[in-house]
Write a protein that holds these residues in place. Structure first.
Motif, PDB file in Angstrom:
ATOM      1  N   GLN A  42      20.601  18.215   6.548  1.00  0.00           N
ATOM      2  CA  GLN A  42      20.457  17.657   6.789  1.00  0.00           C
ATOM      3  C   GLN A  42      19.517  16.675   6.320  1.00  0.00           C
ATOM      4  OE1 GLN A  42      21.578  16.501  11.019  1.00  0.00           O
ATOM      5  NE2 GLN A  42      23.608  17.428  10.675  1.00  0.00           N
ATOM      6  N   TRP A  43      18.634  17.937   5.936  1.00  0.00           N
ATOM      7  CA  TRP A  43      17.472  17.359   5.336  1.00  0.00           C
ATOM      8  C   TRP A  43      17.980  16.950   3.921  1.00  0.00           C
ATOM      9  CZ3 TRP A  43      12.981  21.355   6.837  1.00  0.00           C
ATOM     10  CH2 TRP A  43      13.005  21.332   8.318  1.00  0.00           C
ATOM     11  N   ALA A  44      18.521  17.234   3.081  1.00  0.00           N
ATOM     12  CA  ALA A  44      18.671  16.934   1.767  1.00  0.00           C
ATOM     13  C   ALA A  44      19.271  14.872   1.494  1.00  0.00           C
ATOM     14  CB  ALA A  44      19.609  17.769   1.619  1.00  0.00           C
ATOM     15  N   ALA A  45      19.532  14.680   2.210  1.00  0.00           N
ATOM     16  CA  ALA A  45      20.526  13.353   1.944  1.00  0.00           C
ATOM     17  C   ALA A  45      18.876  12.722   2.015  1.00  0.00           C
ATOM     18  CB  ALA A  45      21.470  12.948   2.716  1.00  0.00           C
ATOM     19  N   PRO A  46      17.667  12.754   3.123  1.00  0.00           N
ATOM     20  CA  PRO A  46      16.704  11.868   3.577  1.00  0.00           C
ATOM     21  C   PRO A  46      15.920  11.863   1.887  1.00  0.00           C
ATOM     22  CG  PRO A  46      16.957  13.036   5.607  1.00  0.00           C
ATOM     23  CD  PRO A  46      18.515  13.239   4.202  1.00  0.00           C
ATOM     24  N   PHE A  47      15.792  13.247   1.704  1.00  0.00           N
ATOM     25  CA  PHE A  47      14.698  13.466   0.172  1.00  0.00           C
ATOM     26  C   PHE A  47      15.690  13.134  -0.359  1.00  0.00           C
ATOM     27  CE2 PHE A  47      13.304  17.423   2.526  1.00  0.00           C
ATOM     28  CZ  PHE A  47      12.028  16.979   3.333  1.00  0.00           C
ATOM     29  N   LEU A  48      16.881  13.006  -0.966  1.00  0.00           N
ATOM     30  CA  LEU A  48      17.266  11.685  -1.911  1.00  0.00           C
ATOM     31  C   LEU A  48      17.605  10.819  -1.984  1.00  0.00           C
ATOM     32  CD1 LEU A  48      20.468  14.204  -2.669  1.00  0.00           C
ATOM     33  CD2 LEU A  48      18.579  14.274  -4.136  1.00  0.00           C
ATOM     34  N   ILE A  49      17.256  10.078  -0.790  1.00  0.00           N
ATOM     35  CA  ILE A  49      17.038   9.080  -0.309  1.00  0.00           C
ATOM     36  C   ILE A  49      15.991   8.314  -0.967  1.00  0.00           C
ATOM     37  CG2 ILE A  49      17.456   6.555   1.068  1.00  0.00           C
ATOM     38  CD1 ILE A  49      19.794   8.373   2.289  1.00  0.00           C
ATOM     39  N   MET A  50      15.144   8.958  -0.271  1.00  0.00           N
ATOM     40  CA  MET A  50      13.373   8.930  -0.957  1.00  0.00           C
ATOM     41  C   MET A  50      12.795   8.590  -2.107  1.00  0.00           C
ATOM     42  SD  MET A  50      10.914  10.398   2.017  1.00  0.00           S
ATOM     43  CE  MET A  50      11.983  12.514   2.526  1.00  0.00           C
ATOM     44  N   GLY A  51      13.652   9.725  -3.125  1.00  0.00           N
ATOM     45  CA  GLY A  51      13.538   9.574  -4.156  1.00  0.00           C
ATOM     46  C   GLY A  51      14.495   9.100  -5.203  1.00  0.00           C
ATOM     47  N   LEU A  52      14.919   7.692  -4.333  1.00  0.00           N
ATOM     48  CA  LEU A  52      16.255   7.334  -5.130  1.00  0.00           C
ATOM     49  C   LEU A  52      15.032   6.148  -4.633  1.00  0.00           C
ATOM     50  CD1 LEU A  52      18.144   5.285  -6.546  1.00  0.00           C
ATOM     51  CD2 LEU A  52      19.162   5.174  -4.251  1.00  0.00           C
ATOM     52  N   TYR A  53      14.598   5.673  -3.789  1.00  0.00           N
ATOM     53  CA  TYR A  53      12.882   4.737  -3.329  1.00  0.00           C
ATOM     54  C   TYR A  53      12.230   4.967  -4.161  1.00  0.00           C
ATOM     55  CZ  TYR A  53      10.130   1.918  -1.147  1.00  0.00           C
ATOM     56  OH  TYR A  53       8.795   1.052  -0.478  1.00  0.00           O
ATOM     57  N   ASN A  54      11.915   5.545  -4.434  1.00  0.00           N
ATOM     58  CA  ASN A  54      10.818   5.890  -5.562  1.00  0.00           C
ATOM     59  C   ASN A  54      10.722   5.712  -6.739  1.00  0.00           C
ATOM     60  OD1 ASN A  54       8.423   7.112  -5.989  1.00  0.00           O
ATOM     61  ND2 ASN A  54       9.165   9.445  -6.906  1.00  0.00           N
ATOM     62  N   LYS A  55      12.124   6.256  -7.026  1.00  0.00           N
ATOM     63  CA  LYS A  55      12.180   6.266  -8.088  1.00  0.00           C
ATOM     64  C   LYS A  55      12.542   3.748  -8.594  1.00  0.00           C
ATOM     65  CE  LYS A  55      14.022   7.512 -12.549  1.00  0.00           C
ATOM     66  NZ  LYS A  55      12.544   8.279 -12.868  1.00  0.00           N
ATOM     67  N   LEU A  56      12.801   3.132  -7.523  1.00  0.00           N
ATOM     68  CA  LEU A  56      12.755   2.076  -7.982  1.00  0.00           C
ATOM     69  C   LEU A  56      12.098   1.106  -7.640  1.00  0.00           C
ATOM     70  CD1 LEU A  56      15.827   1.007  -5.261  1.00  0.00           C
ATOM     71  CD2 LEU A  56      16.105   0.600  -7.872  1.00  0.00           C
ATOM     72  N   VAL A  57      11.035   1.676  -7.062  1.00  0.00           N
ATOM     73  CA  VAL A  57       9.577   1.382  -7.024  1.00  0.00           C
ATOM     74  C   VAL A  57       9.080   1.485  -8.083  1.00  0.00           C
ATOM     75  CG1 VAL A  57       6.448   2.044  -6.085  1.00  0.00           C
ATOM     76  CG2 VAL A  57       8.978   1.628  -4.365  1.00  0.00           C
ATOM     77  N   LYS A  58       8.746   2.885  -9.215  1.00  0.00           N
ATOM     78  CA  LYS A  58       8.585   2.762 -10.399  1.00  0.00           C
ATOM     79  C   LYS A  58       8.495   2.063 -11.312  1.00  0.00           C
ATOM     80  CE  LYS A  58       7.112   7.539  -9.869  1.00  0.00           C
ATOM     81  NZ  LYS A  58       7.400   8.976 -10.395  1.00  0.00           N
ATOM     82  N   THR A  59       9.462   1.975 -11.685  1.00  0.00           N
ATOM     83  CA  THR A  59      10.486   0.955 -12.657  1.00  0.00           C
ATOM     84  C   THR A  59      10.822  -1.139 -11.859  1.00  0.00           C
ATOM     85  OG1 THR A  59      12.828   1.136 -11.349  1.00  0.00           O
ATOM     86  CG2 THR A  59      12.004   2.441 -12.801  1.00  0.00           C
ATOM     87  N   THR A  60      10.922  -1.065 -10.609  1.00  0.00           N
ATOM     88  CA  THR A  60      10.755  -2.729 -10.451  1.00  0.00           C
ATOM     89  C   THR A  60       9.675  -3.220  -9.887  1.00  0.00           C
ATOM     90  OG1 THR A  60      11.994  -2.533  -8.588  1.00  0.00           O
ATOM     91  CG2 THR A  60      13.085  -2.252 -10.236  1.00  0.00           C
ATOM     92  N   GLY A  61       8.963  -1.619  -8.840  1.00  0.00           N
ATOM     93  CA  GLY A  61       7.444  -2.179  -8.628  1.00  0.00           C
ATOM     94  C   GLY A  61       7.974  -3.441  -7.325  1.00  0.00           C
ATOM     95  N   HIS A  62       6.732  -3.677  -6.946  1.00  0.00           N
ATOM     96  CA  HIS A  62       7.161  -4.661  -5.147  1.00  0.00           C
ATOM     97  C   HIS A  62       7.477  -5.738  -5.735  1.00  0.00           C
ATOM     98  CE1 HIS A  62       2.741  -5.770  -5.272  1.00  0.00           C
ATOM     99  NE2 HIS A  62       2.920  -4.191  -5.516  1.00  0.00           N
ATOM    100  N   ALA A  82       1.067  -0.934   0.232  1.00  0.00           N
ATOM    101  CA  ALA A  82      -0.152  -0.078  -0.041  1.00  0.00           C
ATOM    102  C   ALA A  82       0.502   0.647  -0.022  1.00  0.00           C
ATOM    103  CB  ALA A  82      -1.149  -0.024   0.940  1.00  0.00           C
ATOM    104  N   ILE A  83       2.125   1.201   1.032  1.00  0.00           N
ATOM    105  CA  ILE A  83       2.608   2.610   0.848  1.00  0.00           C
ATOM    106  C   ILE A  83       3.545   2.586  -0.335  1.00  0.00           C
ATOM    107  CG2 ILE A  83       5.285   3.384   1.781  1.00  0.00           C
ATOM    108  CD1 ILE A  83       4.159   1.973   4.375  1.00  0.00           C
ATOM    109  N   GLU A  84       3.917   1.523  -1.281  1.00  0.00           N
ATOM    110  CA  GLU A  84       4.660   1.912  -2.266  1.00  0.00           C
ATOM    111  C   GLU A  84       3.802   2.249  -3.322  1.00  0.00           C
ATOM    112  OE1 GLU A  84       6.384  -2.321  -3.065  1.00  0.00           O
ATOM    113  OE2 GLU A  84       8.337  -1.690  -1.062  1.00  0.00           O
ATOM    114  N   LYS A  85       2.662   2.397  -3.182  1.00  0.00           N
ATOM    115  CA  LYS A  85       1.266   2.177  -4.535  1.00  0.00           C
ATOM    116  C   LYS A  85       1.380   3.714  -4.239  1.00  0.00           C
ATOM    117  CE  LYS A  85      -1.549  -2.107  -4.899  1.00  0.00           C
ATOM    118  NZ  LYS A  85      -2.900  -2.287  -4.805  1.00  0.00           N
ATOM    119  N   GLN A  86       1.164   4.209  -2.592  1.00  0.00           N
ATOM    120  CA  GLN A  86       0.937   5.968  -2.339  1.00  0.00           C
ATOM    121  C   GLN A  86       2.590   6.413  -3.118  1.00  0.00           C
ATOM    122  OE1 GLN A  86      -1.886   7.000  -2.285  1.00  0.00           O
ATOM    123  NE2 GLN A  86      -2.554   5.147  -3.099  1.00  0.00           N
TER     124      GLN A  86
END
Length: 76
Positions: free
Chosen positions: A55-75, A14-18
């Motif tokens: 220090q917020w910059a790095a977590p935002f970039l990591i969340m963006g990377l996670y978002n991209k992985l979810v979009k390209t590979t799915g769960h 559900a989280i990955e879909k959102q």
């Protein structure tokens, strides 16, 4: 999927879909905004707050990377 590998639970799916609905540019923009805010705070003499916001910059970039992985590979 290989037999014996654990599957994602319903909450994770559900989280990955959102998160897949959020454009990747949002995370990149948030990262740059936090860096700009940190620079502004530093210029205003608020050193500890500038470090905190910077220090917020790095977590935002990591969340963006996670978002991209979810979009390209799915769960799973």
């Amino acid at each position: 999927m290989k037999t014996g590998t654990p599957k994602e639970d319903k909450v994770t799916i559900a989280i990955e879909k959102q998160t897949a609905k959020v454009p990747s540019v949002i995370y990149l923009s948030a990262s740059f905004a936090s860096m700009a805010a940190s620079l502004t705070l530093k210029a205003l003499g608020k050193k500890s707050t500038a470090l905190f916001v910077g220090q917020w910059a790095a977590p935002f970039l990591i969340m963006g990377l996670y978002n991209k992985l979810v979009k390209t590979t799915g769960h799973d």
